[in-house]
Design a protein around this motif. Structure first.
Motif, mmCIF file in Angstrom:
data_model
loop_
_atom_site.group_PDB
_atom_site.id
_atom_site.type_symbol
_atom_site.label_atom_id
_atom_site.label_comp_id
_atom_site.label_asym_id
_atom_site.label_seq_id
_atom_site.Cartn_x
_atom_site.Cartn_y
_atom_site.Cartn_z
ATOM 1 N N SER A 141 2.221 4.665 4.012
ATOM 2 C CA SER A 141 1.410 3.489 3.515
ATOM 3 C C SER A 141 0.150 3.590 4.200
ATOM 4 N N ALA A 142 -0.680 3.098 3.114
ATOM 5 C CA ALA A 142 -2.275 3.108 3.737
ATOM 6 C C ALA A 142 -2.331 2.197 4.746
ATOM 7 N N SER A 143 -3.338 2.311 5.410
ATOM 8 C CA SER A 143 -3.619 1.440 6.509
ATOM 9 C C SER A 143 -4.098 0.037 5.934
ATOM 10 N N SER A 144 -4.733 0.109 4.963
ATOM 11 C CA SER A 144 -5.275 -1.243 4.335
ATOM 12 C C SER A 144 -5.339 -0.635 2.786
ATOM 13 N N PRO A 145 -5.318 -1.941 1.808
ATOM 14 C CA PRO A 145 -5.526 -1.570 0.286
ATOM 15 C C PRO A 145 -6.839 -0.770 0.024
ATOM 16 N N ALA A 146 -7.768 -0.969 0.732
ATOM 17 C CA ALA A 146 -8.995 -0.091 0.385
ATOM 18 C C ALA A 146 -8.746 1.198 0.725
ATOM 19 N N SER A 147 -7.963 1.654 1.742
ATOM 20 C CA SER A 147 -8.006 2.977 2.035
ATOM 21 C C SER A 147 -6.777 3.737 1.349
ATOM 22 N N LEU A 148 -6.227 3.073 0.070
ATOM 23 C CA LEU A 148 -5.280 3.607 -0.613
ATOM 24 C C LEU A 148 -5.704 4.817 -1.326
ATOM 25 N N LEU B 69 -5.603 7.672 7.864
ATOM 26 C CA LEU B 69 -5.775 6.451 7.103
ATOM 27 C C LEU B 69 -4.273 5.722 6.867
ATOM 28 N N LEU B 70 -3.613 6.317 7.703
ATOM 29 C CA LEU B 70 -2.180 5.834 7.194
ATOM 30 C C LEU B 70 -1.565 4.900 8.085
ATOM 31 N N ASN C 252 0.708 -1.204 0.057
ATOM 32 C CA ASN C 252 -0.008 -0.182 0.023
ATOM 33 C C ASN C 252 1.041 1.323 -0.066
ATOM 34 N N LEU C 253 1.964 1.304 -0.820
ATOM 35 C CA LEU C 253 2.858 2.339 -0.841
ATOM 36 C C LEU C 253 2.323 3.426 -1.357
ATOM 37 N N ILE C 254 2.668 4.623 -0.622
ATOM 38 C CA ILE C 254 2.334 6.079 -1.430
ATOM 39 C C ILE C 254 3.524 6.723 -1.314
ATOM 40 N N VAL C 255 3.675 7.466 -2.531
ATOM 41 C CA VAL C 255 5.188 8.216 -2.652
ATOM 42 C C VAL C 255 4.695 9.687 -2.803
ATOM 43 N N ILE C 256 5.295 10.446 -1.955
ATOM 44 C CA ILE C 256 4.957 12.104 -2.148
ATOM 45 C C ILE C 256 6.343 12.653 -2.648
ATOM 46 N N THR C 257 6.141 13.390 -3.763
ATOM 47 C CA THR C 257 7.422 14.082 -4.362
ATOM 48 C C THR C 257 7.184 15.332 -4.618
ATOM 49 N N ALA C 258 8.344 16.278 -4.380
ATOM 50 C CA ALA C 258 8.154 17.627 -4.665
ATOM 51 C C ALA C 258 7.696 17.762 -6.157
ATOM 52 N N GLY C 259 7.113 19.198 -6.423
ATOM 53 C CA GLY C 259 6.964 19.523 -7.684
ATOM 54 C C GLY C 259 5.546 18.661 -8.295
ATOM 55 N N SER C 260 5.093 19.480 -9.417
ATOM 56 C CA SER C 260 3.817 18.762 -9.840
ATOM 57 C C SER C 260 3.829 18.077 -10.979
ATOM 58 N N VAL C 261 3.304 17.049 -11.153
ATOM 59 C CA VAL C 261 3.301 16.394 -12.534
ATOM 60 C C VAL C 261 2.736 17.245 -13.544
ATOM 61 N N ASN C 262 1.230 18.104 -13.048
ATOM 62 C CA ASN C 262 0.459 18.485 -13.882
ATOM 63 C C ASN C 262 1.121 19.682 -14.580
ATOM 64 N N THR C 263 1.966 20.626 -13.752
ATOM 65 C CA THR C 263 2.441 21.892 -14.537
ATOM 66 C C THR C 263 3.344 21.485 -15.790
ATOM 67 N N GLY C 264 4.215 20.365 -15.512
ATOM 68 C CA GLY C 264 5.265 20.078 -16.440
ATOM 69 C C GLY C 264 6.226 21.269 -16.802
ATOM 70 N N GLY C 265 6.652 21.323 -18.018
ATOM 71 C CA GLY C 265 7.439 22.458 -18.532
ATOM 72 C C GLY C 265 8.720 22.610 -17.635
ATOM 73 N N ALA C 266 9.663 23.559 -18.284
ATOM 74 C CA ALA C 266 10.784 23.584 -17.609
ATOM 75 C C ALA C 266 10.635 24.416 -16.272
ATOM 76 N N SER C 267 9.964 25.389 -16.335
ATOM 77 C CA SER C 267 10.128 26.482 -15.219
ATOM 78 C C SER C 267 10.010 25.837 -13.863
ATOM 79 N N GLN C 268 9.032 24.929 -13.762
ATOM 80 C CA GLN C 268 8.868 24.466 -12.559
ATOM 81 C C GLN C 268 9.511 22.984 -12.168
ATOM 82 N N GLY C 269 10.700 22.830 -12.489
ATOM 83 C CA GLY C 269 11.335 21.640 -12.290
ATOM 84 C C GLY C 269 11.165 21.322 -10.967
ATOM 85 N N ALA C 270 10.735 19.963 -10.795
ATOM 86 C CA ALA C 270 10.564 19.506 -9.513
ATOM 87 C C ALA C 270 11.619 19.647 -8.539
#
Ligand SMILES: Nc1ncnc2c1ncn2[C@@H]1O[C@H](COP(=O)(O)OP(=O)(O)OP(=O)(O)O)[C@@H](O)[C@H]1O
Ligand SMILES: [Mg+2]
Lengths: 252, 405
Positions: free
Chosen positions: B228-235, B97-98, B59-77
């Motif tokens: 990690s989520a506490s269960s697969p359902a709460s992912l 729920l974690l 149930n792994l959750i990964v949080i990274t810096a930067g947005s995948v939605n913005t894209g482009g070069a100006s806001q490199g993660a």
């Protein structure tokens, strides 16, 4: 001659239809009793093989009735005809028709393997016995390619009689053999006939027909003449006589 | 005629003509072999991806810096790193729920100790990390919350690092240096193997993140945050919850663009699995074509053989074989040939698969079902493609067959 083994009643056989139709048999009446040795003669194309094929249940008449050993053949289905061939008939062909790359004893054993009803247990022993009966007890494991024509024909005869058939049918059994080997084969047929087997053979040679008890002459799909053999030859005696002359021929 | 007799006759006939039999069987051998190799390769890829999913932790959750939605070069993660320990604390405090959450500081450094030098990745993490990523030790112990709080210089060695620095001896309790700082080895991690991209997951050392911050590079920013989520359902709801907490912590207004990305690795891996299972089916389908071609080859040779053996069929019929006897003989010959071909193909396939595995280094898994597949398929091919020639043989007219030259 007791009860008839074969009875043909106005049997016809027509190949093809309309203008191109060939009337191979034009109404044949024939009765053969148990223990007869019949030679069928006649010109080429007179319908001898056609008749023999019908007698052998390999072919069915276009018209008329055929009763084999009490069985009305025209009422039989294809599988039933196969069973009839297996149980009551033995075939010997001009070209021997043995399975290639298959030993003599395996060739002879084959009809027993197709036996229905109560299967034969000791098929191999019976095949060996049949081969011994035709004088090939020492050639059991020979393949056809290792045997002479006369020997191959004797294997074929062993195969025909291993099922102890009522009737033995032979279409020009000596057609591919020299005269001495022909007499040997005829001696074998006479011996089997003496043991009670009905033999019907087709031949072109008068010499061969002399070993039969009865000769039927055919022409154009009819039986032209049907008469007993008056001065019947005994093949075994002829072989003895032949052996007596051979040394002189060799010396000459 | 008993079944045993039919079978014996078929075997005799098959071995009477070895060349014909060999050529006939070749198509089936290649067909079955190809199917098995393909299935083994596809199956191996799937098994590898599956093991990687479990290697990633449940149930792994990964949080990274930067947005995948913005894209482009100006806001490199990575250039605008906004993940901090405060974010981790906020998530830890507010999330419901974690199962766990851990900062991950990533750096590389020279490691000196034992028998020499080794350069490896250093991960600075909290104790939650072990549960999230399913790390356990083969020797020694994982470090504790006390170790994290007091910034102790303890280190856990990945299996590859331990092997390179200490060979077979047990490194627990030994001193090593990460850069210039001496650390005590607390334990050796259980090996995880390679990732999908082929990098070695065991070529790593793990230290408390507090120690990493103060002793190794002084970074206050984090490479990523793992939860990690506490269960697969709460992912899914857990990821929503994290987003809300993070937006509040970063002061992002409604409608504003996130400066972080929350992803669910398992979903990515699952997509990869389903892709690879489609690949497996596709490979098997392509290989099946060769099996069909092999079957057609059998039919072709059987048809030729019926013609070639017309006289034999006539002889058999004359001495009392029924049409059904002849049919059965040819059908059994076809099935026996296909089965023999299938078994040979099985051997070729299993051998070929392991050869491919050895030559390419791909992971190969020949499924046990391959045996049944091979036998079932080749019998089916034998029946299907043997039927028509057998029927043709059975329907021959005995007189014509006897006359055939
Ligand atoms: N399958 C067939 N189709 C058409 N006509 C046939 C067929 N078999 C035989 N015939 C014809 O039937 C007639 C009789 O043929 P059959 O083979 O019975 O003669 P035969 O007396 O055995 O001749 P031979 O002494 O040459 O063997 C011949 O005119 C032959 O052409
Ligand atoms: Mg003829």
């Amino acid at each position: 001659m007791s009860h008839p083994v074969i009875s043909l009643d106005h049997v016809t056989r027509v190949y093809g239809e309309g203008d191109s139709a060939v009337h191979a048999l034009r109404g044949v009446n024939l009765t053969v009793g148990a223990g007869e040795l019949v030679a069928i003669m006649g010109t080429s194309g007179s319908g001898k093989s056609t008749m023999l094929n019908i007698l052998g249940c390999l072919d069915v008449p276009t018209g008329g009735h055929y009763v084999l050993d009490g069985v009305a053949v025209e009422t039989m289905s294809k599988p039933q005809l196969a069973d009839l061939r297996n149980a009551k008939l033995g075939f010997v062909f001009q070209g021997f028709n043995l399975l290639a790359r298959t030993s003599a004893v395996e060739n002879v054993e084959l009809p027993l393997l197709y036996r229905r009803g109560n299967p034969v247990k000791n098929t191999r022993e019976r095949a060996v016995a049949a081969l011994e009966r035709v004088g090939l007890g020492k050639r059991l494991d020979h393949h056809p390619s290792m045997l002479s024509g006369g020997q191959q024909q004797r294997v074929a005869i062993a195969r025909a009689l291993v099922t102890e058939p009522t009737v033995l049918l032979a279409d020009e059994p000596t057609g591919n053999l020299d005269s001495r080997t022909s007499i040997e084969v005829m001696a074998l047929f006479q011996a089997l006939n003496d043991q009670g087997i009905t033999v019907i053979l087709v031949t072109h040679e008068h010499d061969v027909a002399q070993y039969a008890r009865r000769v039927i002459e055919m022409r154009d799909g009819h039986i032209l003449r049907d008469h007993p053999v008056t001065d019947r030859h005994i093949a075994a005696d002829d072989l003895v006589a032949l052996d007596a002359t051979t040394p002189m021929e060799e010396a000459a | 005629m008993t079944g045993q007799t039919v079978f014996r006759m078929a075997l005799k006939s098959i071995f009477k003509n070895k060349m014909r039999t060999a050529l006939t069987m070749l198509g089936i051998v290649i067909g079955v072999g190809a199917v098995i190799v393909m299935v083994a390769i596809g199956n191996g890829a799937q098994a590898q991806i599956k093991s990687q999913i479990s290697g990633l932790g449940t149930n792994l959750i990964v949080i990274t810096a930067g947005s995948v939605n913005t894209g482009g070069a100006s806001q490199g993660a990575q250039s605008f790193n906004r993940l901090t320990v405060d974010d981790v604390d906020a998530i830890k405090r507010e999330a419901t729920l974690l199962g766990g959450v851990s900062p991950v500081i990533v750096t590389r450094t020279q490691i000196v100790g034992g028998s020499g030098n080794w350069r490896a990745e250093v991960n600075g993490v909290s104790t939650d990390f072990f549960a999230i990523r399913d790390w356990t030790t083969t020797s020694g112990d994982l470090f504790t919350e006390e170790d994290v709080r007091t910034k102790r210089t303890v280190v856990l060695l990945g299996a590859t690092v331990a092997k390179n620095l200490f060979a077979d001896s047990d490194p627990v309790g030994r001193e090593i240096r990460l850069g210039k700082t001496p650390f005590t080895v607390a334990g050796v991690l259980a090996p995880k193997g390679q990732t999908a991209s082929g990098s070695d997951q065991d070529d790593v050392v793990i230290v408390p993140y507090t120690t990493a911050q103060t002793r190794l590079n002084g970074f206050s920013f984090l490479g990523q945050i793992l939860a990690s989520a506490s269960s697969p359902a709460s992912l899914a709801p857990a990821q929503e919850e994290i987003k809300v907490i993070m937006r509040a912590a970063h002061g992002i207004p409604n409608g504003g663009t996130d400066d972080f990305t929350v992803r669910d690795q398992t979903a990515i891996a699952k997509a990869a699995t389903s892709t690879s299972s489609i690949m497996t089916s596709l490979l098997a389908a392509i290989a099946s074509v060769s099996l069909i071609v092999g079957g057609i080859g059998i039919m072709n040779i059987m048809l030729v053989s019926v013609t070639e053996r017309t006289r034999e069929i006539g002889i058999r019929m004359a001495i009392g074989a029924r049409g059904s006897d002849v049919m059965l003989q040819f059908l059994v010959e076809s099935i026996v040939m296909c089965l023999l071909g299938g078994l040979l193909g099985l051997a070729v396939g299993v051998g070929g698969a392991s050869l491919v595995g050895r030559l390419t280094g791909w992971s190969i898994a020949t499924p046990a079902s391959a045996v049944f597949l091979a036998i079932g398929f080749s019998a089916a091919v034998g029946i299907f493609f043997g039927f028509y020639p057998a029927r043709k043989a059975a329907s021959l007219d005995p007189i014509q067959a006897l006359r055939f030259e």
